[in-house]
Design an enzyme around this catalytic site. Structure first.
Site, mmCIF file in Angstrom:
data_model
loop_
_atom_site.group_PDB
_atom_site.id
_atom_site.type_symbol
_atom_site.label_atom_id
_atom_site.label_comp_id
_atom_site.label_asym_id
_atom_site.label_seq_id
_atom_site.Cartn_x
_atom_site.Cartn_y
_atom_site.Cartn_z
ATOM 1 N N SER A 135 10.594 -0.656 13.393
ATOM 2 C CA SER A 135 10.242 -0.829 14.803
ATOM 3 C C SER A 135 11.506 -1.155 15.585
ATOM 4 C CB SER A 135 9.252 -1.990 14.935
ATOM 5 O OG SER A 135 9.089 -2.365 16.276
ATOM 6 N N TYR A 148 6.422 -10.548 12.839
ATOM 7 C CA TYR A 148 6.386 -9.081 12.846
ATOM 8 C C TYR A 148 7.802 -8.518 13.001
ATOM 9 C CZ TYR A 148 5.627 -4.281 14.243
ATOM 10 O OH TYR A 148 5.696 -2.914 14.302
HETATM 11 N N1 LIG Z 1 2.013 1.411 17.640
HETATM 12 C C1 LIG Z 1 3.141 0.791 17.960
HETATM 13 O O1 LIG Z 1 3.349 0.386 19.125
HETATM 14 C C2 LIG Z 1 4.216 0.608 16.929
HETATM 15 C C3 LIG Z 1 5.522 0.300 17.361
HETATM 16 C C4 LIG Z 1 6.521 0.123 16.423
HETATM 17 C C5 LIG Z 1 6.233 0.252 15.082
HETATM 18 N N2 LIG Z 1 4.964 0.543 14.677
HETATM 19 C C6 LIG Z 1 4.694 0.648 13.240
HETATM 20 O O2 LIG Z 1 4.084 1.877 12.969
HETATM 21 C C7 LIG Z 1 3.310 1.773 11.770
HETATM 22 C C8 LIG Z 1 1.950 2.396 12.012
HETATM 23 O O3 LIG Z 1 1.279 1.630 12.987
HETATM 24 P P1 LIG Z 1 0.216 2.263 13.991
HETATM 25 O O4 LIG Z 1 0.730 2.029 15.345
HETATM 26 O O5 LIG Z 1 -0.160 3.601 13.577
HETATM 27 O O6 LIG Z 1 -0.985 1.219 13.763
HETATM 28 P P2 LIG Z 1 -2.542 1.442 13.414
HETATM 29 O O7 LIG Z 1 -3.123 2.485 14.284
HETATM 30 O O8 LIG Z 1 -3.130 0.069 13.452
HETATM 31 O O9 LIG Z 1 -2.518 1.984 11.912
HETATM 32 C C9 LIG Z 1 -2.116 1.132 10.859
HETATM 33 C C10 LIG Z 1 -2.422 1.792 9.538
HETATM 34 O O10 LIG Z 1 -2.012 0.884 8.489
HETATM 35 C C11 LIG Z 1 -3.094 0.755 7.587
HETATM 36 N N3 LIG Z 1 -3.116 -0.573 6.968
HETATM 37 C C12 LIG Z 1 -3.035 -1.764 7.600
HETATM 38 N N4 LIG Z 1 -3.200 -2.756 6.700
HETATM 39 C C13 LIG Z 1 -3.395 -2.164 5.489
HETATM 40 C C14 LIG Z 1 -3.649 -2.659 4.196
HETATM 41 N N5 LIG Z 1 -3.765 -3.975 3.939
HETATM 42 N N6 LIG Z 1 -3.784 -1.772 3.182
HETATM 43 C C15 LIG Z 1 -3.707 -0.442 3.423
HETATM 44 N N7 LIG Z 1 -3.480 0.087 4.631
HETATM 45 C C16 LIG Z 1 -3.333 -0.775 5.657
HETATM 46 C C17 LIG Z 1 -4.348 0.980 8.419
HETATM 47 O O11 LIG Z 1 -5.407 1.465 7.603
HETATM 48 P P3 LIG Z 1 -6.746 0.640 7.213
HETATM 49 O O12 LIG Z 1 -7.016 -0.335 8.311
HETATM 50 O O13 LIG Z 1 -7.779 1.714 7.078
HETATM 51 O O14 LIG Z 1 -6.417 0.007 5.918
HETATM 52 C C18 LIG Z 1 -3.893 2.084 9.364
HETATM 53 O O15 LIG Z 1 -4.055 3.332 8.752
HETATM 54 C C19 LIG Z 1 3.279 0.293 11.415
HETATM 55 O O16 LIG Z 1 4.198 0.037 10.381
HETATM 56 C C20 LIG Z 1 3.733 -0.388 12.704
HETATM 57 O O17 LIG Z 1 4.345 -1.620 12.450
HETATM 58 C C21 LIG Z 1 3.945 0.735 15.565
#
Ligand SMILES: NC(=O)c1ccc[n+]([C@@H]2O[C@H](COP(=O)([O-])OP(=O)(O)OC[C@H]3O[C@@H](n4cnc5c(N)ncnc54)[C@H](OP(=O)(O)O)[C@@H]3O)[C@@H](O)[C@H]2O)c1
Length: 262
Positions: A135, A148
């Site tokens: 991130s 985080y």
């Molecule tokens: N969106 C943003 O603004 C942003 C910005 C910077 C970085 N990121 C990073 O991007 C990545 C993806 O995030 P996103 O934005 O796509 O969030 P999201 O829509 O909440 O998706 C998160 C994914 O991680 C999975 N996950 C969470 N906890 C888990 C667990 N205990 N076991 C297995 N799977 C798990 C969830 O699946 P289940 O709930 O089905 O398990 C879901 O598929 C993350 O690493 C996040 O830190 C996001």
């Protein structure tokens, strides 16, 4: 293999990579979401095999299940996208330990364990790629997002070192460092309905998930080290990269706490 493929960036990675892959292993806890995605991708991409693995990456047992499934099914991924992750938005002192622990386990421990398990496989295969989702927050200490941001600082640092270690084995490591993107991340990071967004960012700073994922894949295919999606995010990262820590400390000290979306 894509972790966190049931939503957000992980789901988008699966959609965009489906044309390039023979087999996709999709990992998350919500099996019905993975099954839906499997059906959609296999219908649209003839010959594609999608293997959903329903597991909780925050537990030792969940990691064991995943690695055992790969072994039993004879799957040896030459591409690992460590995307699963979560945040917890709010003051550190009042955070629930279970949420802090889940961030440490998924964002750091599972990511590290999967690199440790699959790097030797990729070396043996003669090459491969690891894309670790960090991130922009990994570049700065963020009050109200302290743990985080620290987990993502780990991901960025670890990935850069791993990249140097693995390059002689033809294994490329790329780090994706997004700013805010509209996914389920914000609602998961939010502690209560009263916190309107759960994310400390303004709307103009957001980037579309399709753009972020496309840029990350292109960077990975070119063997690039890092991708910051969106001009605004890339510019901020460049500025942060040259600012002394004292200046960052000063700026973050003045940053408004718990900004609401405008
Ligand atoms: N969106 C943003 O603004 C942003 C910005 C910077 C970085 N990121 C990073 O991007 C990545 C993806 O995030 P996103 O934005 O796509 O969030 P999201 O829509 O909440 O998706 C998160 C994914 O991680 C999975 N996950 C969470 N906890 C888990 C667990 N205990 N076991 C297995 N799977 C798990 C969830 O699946 P289940 O709930 O089905 O398990 C879901 O598929 C993350 O690493 C996040 O830190 C996001």
């Amino acid at each position: 293999m894509i972790t966190g493929a049931s939503a957000g960036l992980g789901e988008e990675f699966a959609r965009q990579l489906a044309v390039r892959c023979g087999t996709l292993v999709l990992v998350a806890r919500r099996g019905e979401r993975l099954d839906q995605l499997k059906a959609e991708l296999e219908e649209h991409h003839l010959g594609l095999r999608v293997e959903p693995v329903v597991t909780d990456l925050s537990t030792d047992e969940g990691l064991t299940v995943l690695l055992r499934t790969l072994k039993e099914k004879g799957l040896f991924p030459d591409l690992l996208i460590n995307n699963a992750g979560l945040g917890d938005y709010g003051e550190f002192a009042t955070a629930e330990w279970s949420r802090i622990d889940a961030m440490l386990q998924v964002n750091i421990r599972a990511l590290t364990k999967l690199c440790h398990a699959l790097a030797p496989v990729m070396k043996a295969l003669g090459g491969g790629s690891i894309l670790n989702v960090s991130s922009l927050g990994g570049d700065i200490p963020i009050p109200d997002f302290a743990v985080y941001a620290a987990t993502k600082a780990y991901v960025s640092s670890f990935s850069e070192a791993l990249r140097i270690e693995l390059r002689e084995f033809n294994v490329n490591v790329t780090t994706l460092c997004p700013g805010p993107i509209e996914t389920e991340f914000g609602s998961v990071a939010r502690r209560s309905a009263g916190q309107e967004t759960g994310l400390p960012a303004r709307s103009w700073f957001y980037v579309e998930r399709e753009q972020a994922v496309h840029g990350a894949i292109q960077t990975m295919l070119k063997g690039g080290a890092r991708h910051y999606p969106g001009t605004q995010v890339a510019c901020l990262a460049a500025v942060l990269g040259i600012l002394p820590l004292a200046a960052i400390r000063l700026i973050m000290g003045f940053r408004p706490r718990q900004v609401k979306m405008v």
